[in-house]
Design a protein around this motif. Sequence first.
Motif, PDB file in Angstrom:
ATOM      1  N   ASP A 136      -7.095  -0.665   2.124  1.00 27.17           N
ATOM      2  CA  ASP A 136      -7.469   0.350   1.143  1.00 27.17           C
ATOM      3  C   ASP A 136      -6.269   1.245   0.830  1.00 27.17           C
ATOM      4  O   ASP A 136      -5.559   1.703   1.735  1.00 27.17           O
ATOM      5  N   ILE A 137      -6.030   1.472  -0.461  1.00 25.10           N
ATOM      6  CA  ILE A 137      -4.931   2.351  -0.880  1.00 25.10           C
ATOM      7  C   ILE A 137      -5.465   3.779  -0.904  1.00 25.10           C
ATOM      8  O   ILE A 137      -6.439   4.071  -1.588  1.00 25.10           O
ATOM      9  N   PRO A 138      -4.849   4.705  -0.133  1.00 30.40           N
ATOM     10  CA  PRO A 138      -5.367   6.079  -0.089  1.00 30.40           C
ATOM     11  C   PRO A 138      -5.204   6.777  -1.435  1.00 30.40           C
ATOM     12  O   PRO A 138      -4.276   6.486  -2.201  1.00 30.40           O
ATOM     13  N   LEU A 139      -6.105   7.688  -1.718  1.00 34.63           N
ATOM     14  CA  LEU A 139      -6.065   8.456  -2.954  1.00 34.63           C
ATOM     15  C   LEU A 139      -5.289   9.744  -2.699  1.00 34.63           C
ATOM     16  O   LEU A 139      -5.667  10.558  -1.856  1.00 34.63           O
TER      17      LEU A 139
ATOM     18  N   VAL B 127       3.407   5.891  -2.905  1.00 34.95           N
ATOM     19  CA  VAL B 127       4.597   6.584  -3.394  1.00 34.95           C
ATOM     20  C   VAL B 127       4.499   6.794  -4.905  1.00 34.95           C
ATOM     21  O   VAL B 127       4.807   7.871  -5.430  1.00 34.95           O
ATOM     22  N   LEU B 128       4.068   5.771  -5.625  1.00 31.14           N
ATOM     23  CA  LEU B 128       3.976   5.888  -7.079  1.00 31.14           C
ATOM     24  C   LEU B 128       2.866   6.849  -7.498  1.00 31.14           C
ATOM     25  O   LEU B 128       2.930   7.424  -8.583  1.00 31.14           O
ATOM     26  N   GLN B 129       1.841   7.015  -6.677  1.00 30.49           N
ATOM     27  CA  GLN B 129       0.844   8.042  -6.982  1.00 30.49           C
ATOM     28  C   GLN B 129       1.445   9.442  -6.858  1.00 30.49           C
ATOM     29  O   GLN B 129       1.114  10.341  -7.623  1.00 30.49           O
TER      30      GLN B 129
ATOM     31  N   VAL C  38       0.831  -1.202   0.000  1.00 28.24           N
ATOM     32  CA  VAL C  38       0.000   0.000   0.000  1.00 28.24           C
ATOM     33  C   VAL C  38       0.868   1.256   0.000  1.00 28.24           C
ATOM     34  O   VAL C  38       0.613   2.218  -0.737  1.00 28.24           O
ATOM     35  N   ASP C  39       1.930   1.262   0.822  1.00 30.73           N
ATOM     36  CA  ASP C  39       2.797   2.446   0.870  1.00 30.73           C
ATOM     37  C   ASP C  39       3.544   2.644  -0.443  1.00 30.73           C
ATOM     38  O   ASP C  39       3.716   3.776  -0.916  1.00 30.73           O
TER      39      ASP C  39
END
Length: 930
Positions: free
Chosen positions: A599-602, A564-566, A559-560
């Motif tokens: 859940d992956i944060p937006l 990072v990629l976002q 998830v982290d």
Amino acid sequence: MSVEMVSSLLTPGERVHGKVPVEHLDYDYIQNCSDLRYLEKIVEVLRSGEEGVYPHLTEFCEKRIEKLNPKSRALRKERPPATAADFSFDEWSQISEELKSWETEVKRTEAELREVSPLYDVEDLPPVRGSNSLISQKQNSVPSRTETKRKSALPRDYREWDKFDIEKECSKTDGSNKGKDFPVIINQCLPKINRKLDTAGLTEKERAVLASREREKGNEAFKANDYDEAVAYYTRSVSAMPTAAAYNNRAQAEIKLQLWHGALGDCERALELEPGNVKALLRRATVQKQLGNLKVAADDLGNVLREEPENASAKKMIQEVEKKLRECAQESQSKGRKILIEEVEDEELRAKPGLCVSGESAAAPAERGDMGNAQKKTAGRAEGAPQGEADTHGTRRRGKRGSLDQCRTQEAHEKKLPNGAQASGSGTADQTGRHNSSADNTAASGTGSRLDAPCGALPPPLARLKNEGNQLFKNGQFGDALEKYSQAIAGCIDAGIDSPEDLSILYSNRAACYLKDGNSADCIQDCTRALELQPFTLKPLLRRAMAYESLERYHKAYVDYKTVLQIDVGVQAAHDSIHRITKLLIEQDGPDWREKLPDIPLVPLSAQQHRHEEPRSAELAEARAARAAEGAAKRAEARFSALKEEGNNFVKKGQFQKALEKYSECLALKPGECAIYTNRALCYLKLERFAEARQDCDSALQFEPSNKKAYYRRAMAYKGLENYLACSSDLQEVLRLDPNVQEAEQELQEVTVLLRQTLVASSPDKPRKNITIRETNDSDDEADPSNSKTRQASADDSAERASLPLRPTNAYEFGQVLNAAHSRDDVNACAELLRRVKPETLPLFLSNKLDGETFHFITRALDGHLLQEDPGLVYQHLCHLPAADRFSVVLMLLGQNERQQITHLFDHLSAVESEEFTGNDVRDLAAKYI
């Protein structure tokens, strides 16, 4: 005295031996009684002999108890200790001789031990629990009678007590011990408890027993307030088998020892094993409160109170936490924010090659890319996993892309300088970006000027601590750098400095030190604090992901890395780690590993860093999408093959209903498979569902017009429907495709006979019509509109419509009328049919014959004709239509025009005012269709 006599002497309500009436001491009552506890009281009364000795009744009651519960305690009988009378003379003599020989052996061994060493030697005594000292036995030895002073008699009345001199007696006591300093013998060789157990070769049950035993030892040590020993035994229990109870207990012992970070890690592990564990949440809240994370502690306490609303400890602690939060909020409102403003002339700005136009240092691009340092391998990490370096204050402000390119060009130029003006290399700590000096300035001012450089809103002493930490980190002295960062953090908290950016950088730098030293748990803690102060910061996220990966918490690490990629898609280290962790998660959780991820944060757009490599990322996304589609197709193909094989096996066993279900699932995966339609048609034929069989054969022939199996099975369906003419036509088509099909020849002969019989039986019933024949020319045909082909076709259609039953009684008649109306596109006939059909019977009449065209035809009839005349009937039909067998599949395969028709229908229906339904009812119903 018998039981009857005892009963006669007592009144009915009188009881003996407590609550047992005497009339209950009876065979019939005991036989009918099923209360085990009461029967145990009865047998106790009978055994006591207070009401007499009744051995047979007692034995009967014991048998009754044994029948109800063979393991009852009342059946246990005490056996008296054995005596000499219980043994024969030879047995007793042998026992006596063995006892005497044992006594002689014990005395001899004791005498030998006395000769070797004194009985009460200090070296043989075990150490005192919870201490590292031993006290000499001679110091605690009982004094002899000659050394013992004779005690004076205590006063006997008040007058003697008045004469008693308390101070004199106290001075005597103090004087007797004065000058006596008992030496303490320090035992330097106390055995250390091995904290890891060797469980190789043990079964799971054996490891569970061993872990439980070690946990009980830890509980005993905890009760004795020996928390170090308790932690050791809990660690041994965890090494044997990790359990939430062991982690919870060790966390409590570490809280007593004020080992906050270790307790926090144990609480998180306990929650991973048992999510929602109340003890783990409560203890983690205690730790977070001590560490200053009041909001996190309040969240944990809220979860505890949701599970246990009456938890007194949680109530008390949450009051304290909320009070501190209010105090912190008031302090933050009362204090203003400090801003450091400096004027820099243009000439001075141009004289500093280390400073970019946008105010970002040359060291900043290193943190935008691959984090700018060589990797230090830690235990449990895969080779090539990236590590972070200490942040600088230059990360507070980021310029545009052009400024970054200028900084990188300038940094590359400075790396080529012979005197090494710009500090670079692996594993270095960045200097303060806003006040970075050139090589000449550094040489002139010395190290002291760099250490005294201001850092944002930090006062000079704290800025110096931060700069010293950066310098130590650069030199590879991570432990010393960690102390400097810790002092700076403590100073910020004590001084109440309201600068989340500076405090976030300090936490991130200290997390980098923890990561370098392999302390992943503390690294995660500091990164989390940094992200709470400055959400979606690149470096803390990347460092926390690396720490999670080193602890094998791959779900959180994934998830982290995704976050990072976002933020920055160009971080190659995150791409590599994502690929590596994906393989591990697939091996660990199987193909459904994505469902187990948090859940992956937006990431908001303001925190994202757009790069020029977007086309490359788009190509990568397309490749990933293609691979995902290929994988999904493979899984669907495997599922389809498995379902088809199961259906074939059920057909072989004669279980046609189960085979029908499997084939239907196959068609949901691949609707265009002709063989599945023919197989399901066979099942329908075996179940005598001929209409459904004919429909499946029609579908198969749409995909393969020359499929002889479909023709043959449709012929059998027509035969079952008594449509012998259509059956004969299909059988002839089968023989045309393959003349060697003997079954078709035999069936054709039978159907021909049935068709003749039907024609003969139906011919007398038809009335003969008189037909007038007259000659006409072409001109007459054209002049007389009554003889036109259009008028003739209309008459034929009217006659055909009149011949159809508009009040169907079964699914076959309904299908015939609906198909006839659909073939002529006669919406009026469909509307009339729906008007005469009860809404609750519509799904039964449609059965599984519903398809996209039929559905669209029905909605047209409802919208164009019935809606204006009877809106309530339209609403009832729409309510019952979803109960049809193939409704969900048909709805999924509808085209754009059909969906627009449904939307228009509900728009028109919602605009109608009716007492039978409301606008909310129509919207709820539309959710099933749209």
